[in-house]
Design an enzyme around this catalytic site. Structure first.
Site, PDB file in Angstrom:
ATOM      1  CE1 TYR A  76     -10.694   3.342   5.700  1.00 39.45           C
ATOM      2  CE2 TYR A  76     -11.100   5.653   6.235  1.00 39.45           C
ATOM      3  CZ  TYR A  76     -10.224   4.601   6.037  1.00 39.45           C
ATOM      4  OH  TYR A  76      -8.868   4.809   6.190  1.00 39.45           O
TER       5      TYR A  76
ATOM      6  CG  ASP B 219      -8.670  11.912   8.695  1.00 36.81           C
ATOM      7  OD1 ASP B 219      -8.545  10.784   8.178  1.00 36.81           O
ATOM      8  OD2 ASP B 219      -8.889  12.932   8.008  1.00 36.81           O
TER       9      ASP B 219
ATOM     10  CD1 TRP C 147      -7.866  13.498   4.465  1.00 33.70           C
ATOM     11  CD2 TRP C 147      -7.435  15.386   3.336  1.00 33.70           C
ATOM     12  NE1 TRP C 147      -9.026  14.237   4.400  1.00 33.70           N
ATOM     13  CE2 TRP C 147      -8.795  15.391   3.721  1.00 33.70           C
ATOM     14  CE3 TRP C 147      -6.932  16.476   2.611  1.00 33.70           C
ATOM     15  CZ2 TRP C 147      -9.653  16.434   3.402  1.00 33.70           C
ATOM     16  CZ3 TRP C 147      -7.785  17.532   2.308  1.00 33.70           C
ATOM     17  CH2 TRP C 147      -9.133  17.509   2.695  1.00 33.70           C
TER      18      TRP C 147
ATOM     19  CB  ALA D 172      -6.753  -0.382   5.928  1.00 37.93           C
TER      20      ALA D 172
ATOM     21  CB  ILE E 257      -4.650  -8.981   7.922  1.00 35.20           C
ATOM     22  CG1 ILE E 257      -5.631  -7.904   7.432  1.00 35.20           C
ATOM     23  CG2 ILE E 257      -3.210  -8.651   7.561  1.00 35.20           C
ATOM     24  CD1 ILE E 257      -5.485  -6.585   8.195  1.00 35.20           C
TER      25      ILE E 257
ATOM     26  N   GLY F  35       0.826  -1.212   0.000  1.00 37.43           N
ATOM     27  CA  GLY F  35       0.000   0.000   0.000  1.00 37.43           C
ATOM     28  C   GLY F  35       0.856   1.256   0.000  1.00 37.43           C
ATOM     29  CD  GLN F  36      -1.582   6.504  -0.972  1.00 34.20           C
ATOM     30  OE1 GLN F  36      -1.144   7.489  -1.557  1.00 34.20           O
ATOM     31  NE2 GLN F  36      -2.623   6.560  -0.180  1.00 34.20           N
TER      32      GLN F  36
HETATM   33  N1  LIG Z   1      -5.170   6.795   2.267  1.00 34.91           N
HETATM   34  C1  LIG Z   1      -5.514   7.735   3.139  1.00 34.91           C
HETATM   35  O1  LIG Z   1      -5.784   8.892   2.786  1.00 34.91           O
HETATM   36  C2  LIG Z   1      -5.547   7.424   4.613  1.00 34.91           C
HETATM   37  C3  LIG Z   1      -5.976   8.411   5.504  1.00 34.91           C
HETATM   38  C4  LIG Z   1      -5.989   8.122   6.857  1.00 34.91           C
HETATM   39  C5  LIG Z   1      -5.589   6.887   7.324  1.00 34.91           C
HETATM   40  N2  LIG Z   1      -5.213   5.939   6.435  1.00 34.91           N
HETATM   41  C6  LIG Z   1      -4.837   4.624   6.964  1.00 34.91           C
HETATM   42  O2  LIG Z   1      -3.459   4.442   6.697  1.00 34.91           O
HETATM   43  C7  LIG Z   1      -3.200   3.047   6.449  1.00 34.91           C
HETATM   44  C8  LIG Z   1      -2.464   2.895   5.126  1.00 34.91           C
HETATM   45  O3  LIG Z   1      -3.278   3.448   4.095  1.00 34.91           O
HETATM   46  P1  LIG Z   1      -2.788   3.526   2.592  1.00 34.91           P
HETATM   47  O4  LIG Z   1      -3.147   4.866   2.067  1.00 34.91           O
HETATM   48  O5  LIG Z   1      -1.383   3.030   2.502  1.00 34.91           O
HETATM   49  O6  LIG Z   1      -3.797   2.477   1.960  1.00 34.91           O
HETATM   50  P2  LIG Z   1      -3.663   1.681   0.583  1.00 34.91           P
HETATM   51  O7  LIG Z   1      -2.696   2.345  -0.321  1.00 34.91           O
HETATM   52  O8  LIG Z   1      -5.057   1.428   0.145  1.00 34.91           O
HETATM   53  O9  LIG Z   1      -2.993   0.329   1.071  1.00 34.91           O
HETATM   54  C9  LIG Z   1      -3.661  -0.602   1.869  1.00 34.91           C
HETATM   55  C10 LIG Z   1      -3.107  -1.960   1.554  1.00 34.91           C
HETATM   56  O10 LIG Z   1      -3.825  -2.909   2.337  1.00 34.91           O
HETATM   57  C11 LIG Z   1      -4.099  -4.026   1.510  1.00 34.91           C
HETATM   58  N3  LIG Z   1      -5.231  -4.774   2.030  1.00 34.91           N
HETATM   59  C12 LIG Z   1      -6.548  -4.511   1.947  1.00 34.91           C
HETATM   60  N4  LIG Z   1      -7.261  -5.475   2.556  1.00 34.91           N
HETATM   61  C13 LIG Z   1      -6.364  -6.381   3.020  1.00 34.91           C
HETATM   62  C14 LIG Z   1      -6.479  -7.606   3.720  1.00 34.91           C
HETATM   63  N5  LIG Z   1      -7.660  -8.107   4.085  1.00 34.91           N
HETATM   64  N6  LIG Z   1      -5.339  -8.280   4.008  1.00 34.91           N
HETATM   65  C15 LIG Z   1      -4.129  -7.795   3.661  1.00 34.91           C
HETATM   66  N7  LIG Z   1      -3.962  -6.658   2.997  1.00 34.91           N
HETATM   67  C16 LIG Z   1      -5.072  -5.942   2.683  1.00 34.91           C
HETATM   68  C17 LIG Z   1      -4.362  -3.425   0.150  1.00 34.91           C
HETATM   69  O11 LIG Z   1      -4.214  -4.407  -0.843  1.00 34.91           O
HETATM   70  P3  LIG Z   1      -5.053  -4.335  -2.211  1.00 34.91           P
HETATM   71  O12 LIG Z   1      -4.575  -3.113  -2.901  1.00 34.91           O
HETATM   72  O13 LIG Z   1      -4.679  -5.624  -2.863  1.00 34.91           O
HETATM   73  O14 LIG Z   1      -6.490  -4.248  -1.760  1.00 34.91           O
HETATM   74  C18 LIG Z   1      -3.279  -2.355   0.081  1.00 34.91           C
HETATM   75  O15 LIG Z   1      -2.074  -2.894  -0.396  1.00 34.91           O
HETATM   76  C19 LIG Z   1      -4.556   2.364   6.523  1.00 34.91           C
HETATM   77  O16 LIG Z   1      -4.732   1.856   7.817  1.00 34.91           O
HETATM   78  C20 LIG Z   1      -5.549   3.475   6.293  1.00 34.91           C
HETATM   79  O17 LIG Z   1      -6.796   3.207   6.923  1.00 34.91           O
HETATM   80  C21 LIG Z   1      -5.162   6.166   5.092  1.00 34.91           C
END
Ligand SMILES: NC(=O)c1ccc[n+]([C@@H]2O[C@H](COP(=O)([O-])OP(=O)(O)OC[C@H]3O[C@@H](n4cnc5c(N)ncnc54)[C@H](OP(=O)(O)O)[C@@H]3O)[C@@H](O)[C@H]2O)c1
Length: 281
Positions: free
Chosen positions: A123, A100, A148, A58, A35, A10-11
């Site tokens: 979410y 957030d 974000w 996530a 997971i 993920g990011q």
């Molecule tokens: N993005 C935002 O703006 C944001 C804001 C606030 C908090 N967060 C939190 O920060 C964290 C990282 O976010 P991110 O932006 O890096 O998200 P992301 O780019 O969507 O990466 C999440 C990763 O989790 C994987 N995933 C989803 N379901 C899964 C499962 N059941 N088992 C194993 N892997 C799984 C996804 O795989 P697939 O791509 O194959 O589904 C993806 O590689 C998360 O906890 C998110 O809630 C994100």
């Protein structure tokens, strides 16, 4: 230190390794481990015997969560339950990344660690449930709420705006959603610092300050030196399946108390836009 990262593609997951140069790191991207699969989590944790587990996995598609609550709770609440259970058994420490969007939004934003969470969409509800799974498990934990996120060159709001603008498309962006844009490298570095200091509990980690989505798009275009029409619109005009909170910008009483100031969001954005353009996104 042995470190296991779940959600490694993920990011955020992608940028964690360079911030732990002395760790022996095992990466578990979604293609390798789901997971929400207890047996898979058990076998990963028992094979690696990590000192620290970072859960960056996530389901982050906010509208997708609204349409499929079961999938959202499996990834965002059940997954953290299994990780916390296995981490608790092994005596390791779990870093659970949260959001957030556990907050409902309020005109002045600026949520701190002791503000009451009350999510307004599936979410946020599933992510809060994930936090509660971790807290109630009894495992040693650090819950990091961020906001974000952007970084890397495959997804996210900042890249989407840049790509459309580079293609000469005009943009319509919501003006009534405010938050704290956060660069994944700054968040990964912040997690590393918190771990080095032995911090546990709940911590807000976001770049300093806040801006609307529209204001963010304005700054992205300015930083990139691109001039395309940009129109402010309201969330109502989009009528997305999931409710978006008004202002969920984060502040932190914990990091300020530790003297761990996060840099302002526009400084980090300046660095990323330059990187993205140099990279030829
Ligand atoms: N993005 C935002 O703006 C944001 C804001 C606030 C908090 N967060 C939190 O920060 C964290 C990282 O976010 P991110 O932006 O890096 O998200 P992301 O780019 O969507 O990466 C999440 C990763 O989790 C994987 N995933 C989803 N379901 C899964 C499962 N059941 N088992 C194993 N892997 C799984 C996804 O795989 P697939 O791509 O194959 O589904 C993806 O590689 C998360 O906890 C998110 O809630 C994100």
């Amino acid at each position: 230190m042995r470190l296991a990262v779940f959600g490694a593609s993920g990011q955020l997951g992608q940028v964690l390794p360079p911030h732990f140069p002395h760790a022996e790191i095992s990466l578990f991207p979604s293609e390798r481990i789901d997971i929400s699969d207890l047996l898979a989590v058990q076998s990963a944790v028992s094979a690696v015997r990590p000192d620290v587990v970072i859960n960056a996995a996530a389901m982050t598609d906010v509208d997708g969560c609204e349409k499929d609550p079961e999938a959202a709770f499996r990834a965002n609440a059940l997954g953290p339950r299994w990780l916390a259970q296995e981490v608790s058994r092994s005596g390791a420490l779990l870093v659970q990344v949260s959001t957030d969007f556990v907050f409902p939004g309020r005109p002045e934003g600026s949520y701190h660690e002791w503000d009451i969470a009350h999510p307004v969409q599936v979410y946020g509800q599933s992510k809060l449930a994930g936090e509660e799974e971790v807290r109630s498990s009894g495992c040693r934990h650090l819950i990091v709420r961020t906001a974000w996120l952007y970084g890397g060159f495959d997804r996210g709001f900042v890249l989407a705006i840049l790509r459309k603008a580079l293609a000469g498309q005009s943009l319509r962006v919501v003006v009534d959603q405010v938050g704290s844009p956060s660069f994944t490298h700054d968040i990964a570095g912040g997690i590393a610092k918190l771990l080095a200091l032995g911090v546990t509990g709940t911590v807000h980690l976001a770049n300093h300050g806040s801006v609307s989505r529209f204001g963010l798009a304005e700054v992205i275009l300015r930083e990139a030196g691109i001039d395309v029409p940009l129109e402010p619109i309201s969330s109502e005009e989009i009528s997305a399946p999931a409710l978006r909170p008004a202002d969920t910008s984060l502040t932190s009483f914990v990091t300020s108390g530790l003297g761990l100031a996060m840099r302002p969001w526009h400084e980090a954005l300046h660095e990323f836009v330059k990187e993205a353009l140099d990279h030829g996104i």
